[in-house]
Design a protein around this motif. Structure first.
Motif, PDB file in Angstrom:
ATOM      1  N   ALA A 181     -87.785  -7.137  -8.135  1.00  0.00           N
ATOM      2  CA  ALA A 181     -88.653  -5.595  -8.150  1.00  0.00           C
ATOM      3  C   ALA A 181     -87.851  -4.465  -8.687  1.00  0.00           C
ATOM      4  N   LEU A 182     -87.049  -4.428  -8.366  1.00  0.00           N
ATOM      5  CA  LEU A 182     -86.078  -3.707  -7.659  1.00  0.00           C
ATOM      6  C   LEU A 182     -84.722  -3.675  -8.811  1.00  0.00           C
ATOM      7  N   CYS A 183     -84.479  -5.402  -9.621  1.00  0.00           N
ATOM      8  CA  CYS A 183     -83.145  -5.477 -10.763  1.00  0.00           C
ATOM      9  C   CYS A 183     -83.803  -4.460 -11.526  1.00  0.00           C
ATOM     10  N   PRO A 184     -82.330  -3.844 -12.510  1.00  0.00           N
ATOM     11  CA  PRO A 184     -83.132  -3.011 -13.867  1.00  0.00           C
ATOM     12  C   PRO A 184     -82.561  -3.680 -14.642  1.00  0.00           C
ATOM     13  N   HIS A 185     -82.585  -5.076 -14.353  1.00  0.00           N
ATOM     14  CA  HIS A 185     -82.397  -5.356 -16.110  1.00  0.00           C
ATOM     15  C   HIS A 185     -82.790  -6.790 -16.451  1.00  0.00           C
ATOM     16  N   ASP A 186     -82.840  -7.259 -17.534  1.00  0.00           N
ATOM     17  CA  ASP A 186     -83.764  -8.146 -18.142  1.00  0.00           C
ATOM     18  C   ASP A 186     -84.045  -8.863 -17.503  1.00  0.00           C
ATOM     19  N   LEU A 187     -85.089  -9.296 -16.841  1.00  0.00           N
ATOM     20  CA  LEU A 187     -85.665 -10.973 -16.525  1.00  0.00           C
ATOM     21  C   LEU A 187     -86.100 -11.556 -17.108  1.00  0.00           C
ATOM     22  N   SER A 188     -86.270 -11.740 -18.163  1.00  0.00           N
ATOM     23  CA  SER A 188     -87.253 -12.540 -19.625  1.00  0.00           C
ATOM     24  C   SER A 188     -86.608 -14.281 -19.344  1.00  0.00           C
ATOM     25  N   PRO A 189     -87.207 -15.187 -19.456  1.00  0.00           N
ATOM     26  CA  PRO A 189     -86.874 -16.299 -18.907  1.00  0.00           C
ATOM     27  C   PRO A 189     -86.159 -17.110 -19.713  1.00  0.00           C
ATOM     28  N   GLY A 190     -84.962 -16.180 -20.536  1.00  0.00           N
ATOM     29  CA  GLY A 190     -84.600 -16.581 -21.202  1.00  0.00           C
ATOM     30  C   GLY A 190     -83.016 -16.262 -20.502  1.00  0.00           C
ATOM     31  N   GLU A 191     -82.867 -15.363 -19.684  1.00  0.00           N
ATOM     32  CA  GLU A 191     -81.983 -14.526 -19.211  1.00  0.00           C
ATOM     33  C   GLU A 191     -81.538 -14.571 -17.740  1.00  0.00           C
ATOM     34  N   PRO A 192     -80.542 -15.235 -17.392  1.00  0.00           N
ATOM     35  CA  PRO A 192     -80.148 -15.597 -15.994  1.00  0.00           C
ATOM     36  C   PRO A 192     -81.047 -14.493 -15.002  1.00  0.00           C
ATOM     37  N   LEU A 193     -81.083 -15.467 -13.840  1.00  0.00           N
ATOM     38  CA  LEU A 193     -82.089 -14.703 -12.489  1.00  0.00           C
ATOM     39  C   LEU A 193     -81.489 -13.632 -12.043  1.00  0.00           C
ATOM     40  N   PHE A 194     -80.457 -13.578 -11.659  1.00  0.00           N
ATOM     41  CA  PHE A 194     -79.325 -13.247 -10.444  1.00  0.00           C
ATOM     42  C   PHE A 194     -78.609 -12.172 -11.739  1.00  0.00           C
ATOM     43  N   ARG A 195     -77.942 -11.032 -11.369  1.00  0.00           N
ATOM     44  CA  ARG A 195     -77.116 -10.415 -12.204  1.00  0.00           C
ATOM     45  C   ARG A 195     -75.983  -9.835 -11.877  1.00  0.00           C
ATOM     46  N   GLY A 196     -74.742  -9.500 -12.475  1.00  0.00           N
ATOM     47  CA  GLY A 196     -73.799  -8.757 -11.900  1.00  0.00           C
ATOM     48  C   GLY A 196     -74.586  -7.277 -12.587  1.00  0.00           C
ATOM     49  N   VAL A 197     -73.154  -6.214 -11.710  1.00  0.00           N
ATOM     50  CA  VAL A 197     -73.576  -4.417 -11.754  1.00  0.00           C
ATOM     51  C   VAL A 197     -73.800  -4.021 -13.232  1.00  0.00           C
ATOM     52  N   ARG A 198     -73.068  -4.909 -14.226  1.00  0.00           N
ATOM     53  CA  ARG A 198     -73.126  -4.075 -15.739  1.00  0.00           C
ATOM     54  C   ARG A 198     -73.889  -4.960 -16.807  1.00  0.00           C
ATOM     55  N   GLY A 199     -74.936  -6.553 -15.984  1.00  0.00           N
ATOM     56  CA  GLY A 199     -76.153  -7.067 -15.972  1.00  0.00           C
ATOM     57  C   GLY A 199     -76.037  -8.427 -17.148  1.00  0.00           C
ATOM     58  N   GLY A 200     -74.499  -9.011 -16.376  1.00  0.00           N
ATOM     59  CA  GLY A 200     -73.530 -10.141 -17.126  1.00  0.00           C
ATOM     60  C   GLY A 200     -74.117 -10.876 -16.076  1.00  0.00           C
ATOM     61  N   LYS A 201     -74.235 -12.670 -16.592  1.00  0.00           N
ATOM     62  CA  LYS A 201     -74.755 -13.173 -15.272  1.00  0.00           C
ATOM     63  C   LYS A 201     -74.063 -12.905 -13.692  1.00  0.00           C
ATOM     64  N   LEU A 202     -74.656 -13.222 -12.613  1.00  0.00           N
ATOM     65  CA  LEU A 202     -73.367 -12.444 -11.498  1.00  0.00           C
ATOM     66  C   LEU A 202     -72.451 -14.048 -10.880  1.00  0.00           C
ATOM     67  N   ASN A 203     -71.596 -13.550 -11.027  1.00  0.00           N
ATOM     68  CA  ASN A 203     -70.393 -14.754 -10.886  1.00  0.00           C
ATOM     69  C   ASN A 203     -70.408 -14.409  -9.368  1.00  0.00           C
ATOM     70  N   PRO A 204     -70.147 -15.959  -8.791  1.00  0.00           N
ATOM     71  CA  PRO A 204     -70.273 -16.725  -7.626  1.00  0.00           C
ATOM     72  C   PRO A 204     -69.463 -15.551  -6.555  1.00  0.00           C
ATOM     73  N   ARG A 205     -68.225 -15.866  -7.500  1.00  0.00           N
ATOM     74  CA  ARG A 205     -67.063 -14.331  -6.199  1.00  0.00           C
ATOM     75  C   ARG A 205     -67.611 -13.438  -5.189  1.00  0.00           C
ATOM     76  N   VAL A 206     -68.756 -13.063  -6.601  1.00  0.00           N
ATOM     77  CA  VAL A 206     -69.622 -11.653  -6.130  1.00  0.00           C
ATOM     78  C   VAL A 206     -70.454 -12.011  -3.857  1.00  0.00           C
ATOM     79  N   ILE A 207     -70.633 -12.822  -4.555  1.00  0.00           N
ATOM     80  CA  ILE A 207     -71.734 -13.678  -3.592  1.00  0.00           C
ATOM     81  C   ILE A 207     -70.665 -13.808  -2.413  1.00  0.00           C
ATOM     82  N   GLN A 208     -69.720 -14.762  -2.172  1.00  0.00           N
ATOM     83  CA  GLN A 208     -68.408 -14.849  -1.551  1.00  0.00           C
ATOM     84  C   GLN A 208     -67.459 -13.828  -0.762  1.00  0.00           C
ATOM     85  N   LYS A 209     -67.142 -12.884  -1.496  1.00  0.00           N
ATOM     86  CA  LYS A 209     -67.112 -11.663  -0.863  1.00  0.00           C
ATOM     87  C   LYS A 209     -67.927 -11.156   0.315  1.00  0.00           C
TER      88      LYS A 209
END
Length: 304
Positions: free
Chosen positions: A204-232
């Protein structure tokens, strides 16, 4: 360098693993590196003999020399055991194809090593992590994203790669997710209402496109979220809570399994939920549970 014949055989074996066993690319790459290292050693050790014929004459002494060589260059017992497993698997396949006796190779004993037990969080610490993760970002949608990912790791026992492989087509989360894990194996994973709510709050808060063909979890710039972000995020959370360095994203998956087992969960069922190929992998959690039980016993028993 290894001979063209050996390289061709190796690639045929790897292709078979992919076609029949569904081995993931990372697994095939690791097996390739392990077997190439062994073949390269043998070619030098046997005086530069090329081709497949010398493999039929490998002795126990040759295998010991290879293992000593690996240990001398700093390979751990655990890693060497993995290398030997790949070598045996390749040799077993090659012996059937080339019709030779692989006993000297297959009878080589794996080095002994101390299996590392999973390091789960205590139940109250796991709850504190879920409550504290959202404090690591002042941006509401990022805070909600991090909570959603961490809730999936602890609430569903997902690997971080599995959580981050979800797409917009997976929401709203169903009662049961179909997760593709290691080796391309699919398993059903029940979804807790708390995990579903966390994902919807993020969406509900995510500003990026979460349509069916797109990654659900997004990085700040809209790309697929890098696991290192969650590790940090987990690093900052554990420092804030005073938790040990073992409190990693993967520890949440371990915690999921250990807490289920402690609540009376069936070991076979937990194996299925985690996607472990072997029950022996899941049985490590029984050691964790027993170790924790003995620790409580030593502290609480009046005769301690």
């Amino acid at each position: 360098m290894i001979s063209p014949a050996a390289r061709d055989a190796l690639e045929d074996w790897l292709a078979g693993l992919s076609a029949l066993g569904g081995a993931a690319q990372a697994t095939r790459d690791a097996y390739r590196a392990d077997v190439v290292g062994w073949l390269s050693f043998l070619q030098n050790h046997l005086g530069g003999q090329a081709g497949l014929a010398p493999l039929a004459r490998v002795t126990v002494s040759d295998m010991r020399a290879w293992m000593a060589h690996e240990r001398a260059r700093g390979v751990s017992a655990r890693s060497l055991a993995r290398e030997l497993s790949a070598v045996k698997s390749f040799t077993r396949w090659l012996a059937e194809r080339e019709d030779f006796d692989p006993t000297a190779i297959l009878s080589t004993r794996s080095p002994k090593f101390q299996r590392k037990l999973p390091r789960p969080l205590a139940e109250d610490a796991a709850r504190q992590v879920l409550d504290t993760v959202e404090l690591q970002s002042e941006v509401p949608w990022i805070a909600a994203r991090d909570v959603a990912v961490v809730t999936l790791l602890y609430g569903c026992g997902l690997r971080i790669s599995e959580a981050l492989s979800l797409t917009g087509a997976d929401r709203p989360l169903p009662d049961t997710l179909r997760i593709t894990g290691k080796g391309g194996k699919e398993r059903p994973v029940p979804v807790l209402p708390a995990a579903r709510r966390a994902v919807e709050a993020y969406a509900a808060l995510c500003p990026h496109d979460l349509s069916p063909g797109e990654p659900l979890f997004r990085g700040v710039r809209g790309g697929k979220l890098n696991p290192r972000v969650i590790q940090k995020v987990m690093e900052r959370t554990r420092l804030q809570l005073g938790l040990p360095a073992t409190a990693t994203p993967h520890a949440l998956r371990h915690s999921f399994a250990t807490h289920l087992l402690g609540a009376g969960g069936d070991l076979r069922a937990i194996q299925e939920l985690l996607g472990h190929a072997s029950l022996s992998t899941t049985q490590a959690y029984t050691s964790v549970d027993t170790a924790r039980l003995m620790e409580v016993y030593d502290k609480a028993h009046p005769r301690s």
